[in-house]
Enzyme design. Structure first.
Site, short mmCIF file in Angstrom:
data_model
loop_
_atom_site.label_atom_id
_atom_site.label_comp_id
_atom_site.label_asym_id
_atom_site.label_seq_id
_atom_site.Cartn_x
_atom_site.Cartn_y
_atom_site.Cartn_z
N GLU A 84 -29.93 2.07 8.62
CA GLU A 84 -30.04 1.21 9.80
C GLU A 84 -28.89 1.54 10.76
O GLU A 84 -27.74 1.62 10.35
CB GLU A 84 -29.96 -0.27 9.39
CG GLU A 84 -31.20 -0.75 8.65
CD GLU A 84 -31.09 -2.19 8.18
OE1 GLU A 84 -32.06 -2.94 8.33
OE2 GLU A 84 -30.03 -2.57 7.64
N ASN A 121 -31.84 -6.63 5.05
CA ASN A 121 -31.25 -7.75 4.30
C ASN A 121 -31.71 -9.10 4.82
O ASN A 121 -31.69 -10.09 4.07
CB ASN A 121 -29.72 -7.65 4.31
CG ASN A 121 -29.24 -6.65 3.27
OD1 ASN A 121 -29.80 -6.58 2.18
ND2 ASN A 121 -28.24 -5.86 3.59
N HIS A 172 -25.73 1.61 8.42
CA HIS A 172 -25.93 0.91 7.15
C HIS A 172 -26.82 1.73 6.21
O HIS A 172 -28.02 1.85 6.43
CB HIS A 172 -26.57 -0.47 7.46
CG HIS A 172 -26.69 -1.35 6.27
ND1 HIS A 172 -27.85 -2.00 5.93
CD2 HIS A 172 -25.79 -1.71 5.32
CE1 HIS A 172 -27.67 -2.72 4.85
NE2 HIS A 172 -26.42 -2.56 4.46
N SER A 216 -23.13 -5.06 5.55
CA SER A 216 -24.51 -5.55 5.50
C SER A 216 -24.68 -6.75 6.41
O SER A 216 -25.81 -7.15 6.70
CB SER A 216 -24.84 -5.98 4.07
OG SER A 216 -24.56 -4.93 3.17
#
Ligand code: NAD
Length: 286
Positions: free
Chosen positions: A153, A192, A141, A120
């Site tokens: 992602e 994130n 991701h 992340s």
């Protein structure tokens, strides 16, 4: 060039979900864990997720059986050597991931094999350098729970080749039927970068005694239409994972909003990690 055989490193919350989703599309998947106990736990996690999918009518029992037969669980990293693709989904710890990329760079036998991380927040460029095959390394991701969430992602680093990026875009969109978005190699990527400061703010709010956990969560569910409040979501993601992401983002940007608050530190030290340990901001015994 489709992916027929893959490895998944780490069979926790994310790795078990990634293995399930990939095996459901017909890919032969090997999940590598740290030891036999963790491998057994990964197998049980995948079993119970497939049982839930069957109970909800998403797959029938013969399909569930076929998917299980396509997933091999091991405690030997060398078992992923023949893979077309390896997805690293081990704990969010830079040293662990650097060691894994160094080892995997030596283990993978196919020149065309691609090595990606589900990290992340850890710089992809460092993982590529550790592997000694940086052109075939990038970030891919996934989101939790992997069988449900459509978003993925894609994070090429400065050293990722265009061919690797295009193969992963096709893999995610065509083989897995997920929705890719592209982000640059900055800690937190897109989602994130926005989500983690929000979750950390909710933890700070609770720590400062503004409101109860339940009222903070109800505020965001009923007031903003979120499907889940920030403290319940933190429990679901894993407090250790949120702490690790916050630390990486703080290290990258030096902004106080990314720094884990003391309550989060204490909860992680106490092993109160959320749903995975059955206790976080809420209890999950039942
Ligand atoms: P987790 O704690 O549920 O699982 C991590 C697993 O990795 C554990 O089972 C552990 O035994 C295993 N592991 C640790 N070192 C290993 C090694 N050397 N070799 C093999 N296995 C090893 O964590 P998670 O939530 O599944 O997170 C995994 C990765 O996915 C992290 O990089 C995290 O940032 C990322 N991620 C997490 C979420 C989330 O919502 N939890 C979402 C997207 C991405």
């Amino acid at each position: 060039m489709s992916i027929d055989k893959m490895g998944v490193i780490g069979g926790g919350l994310m790795g078990s979900g990634i293995a399930e989703v990939c095996a459901r599309t017909g890919i032969d998947v090997t999940v590598a864990e740290v030891n036999s106990q963790a491998a057994q736990a990964a197998r049980e996690r995948i079993d119970s997720s497939l049982n839930r999918a069957e109970a909800r009518g998403k797959i029938d029992s013969s399909e569930r059986q076929k998917v299980l037969e396509r997933i091999h669980v091991t405690d030997n990293l060398n078992d992923v050597a023949e893979s077309d693709l390896v997805v690293e989904a081990a704990s969010e710890d830079e040293r662990t991931k650097l060691e894994l990329f160094e080892q995997l760079g030596k283990i993978l036998v196919k020149d065309t094999a691609i090595l990606v991380s589900n990290t992340s927040s850890i710089p992809i460029v460092k993982l590529g350098a550790a592997s000694q095959r940086a052109d075939r390394v990038m970030g891919v991701h996934f989101f939790n729970p992997v069988p449900v969430m459509k978003l993925v992602e894609l994070i090429p680093s400065l050293t990722t080749s265009d061919e690797t990026m295009e193969r992963m875009r096709a893999f995610v969109a065509e083989q897995l039927d997920k929705e890719p978005i592209e982000a640059t190699d900055r800690a937190g990527f897109v989602v994130n970068s926005l989500l983690v400061p929000y979750l950390l703010s909710a933890i700070r709010m609770y720590e400062a005694g503004y409101a109860s956990a339940a009222d903070i969560d109800r505020g965001m569910v009923l007031g903003c239409g979120h499907p889940m409040g920030p403290l319940a979501l933190s429990d679901f993601i894993g407090l250790d994972t949120i702490r690790a992401i916050g630390l990486s983002m703080y290290e990258e940007f030096k902004e106080p909003m990314y720094s884990p608050p003391p309550l989060l530190e204490r909860m992680v030290e106490a092993g109160l990690l959320g749903t995975k340990t059955k206790q976080g901001f809420y209890g999950y015994d039942k």
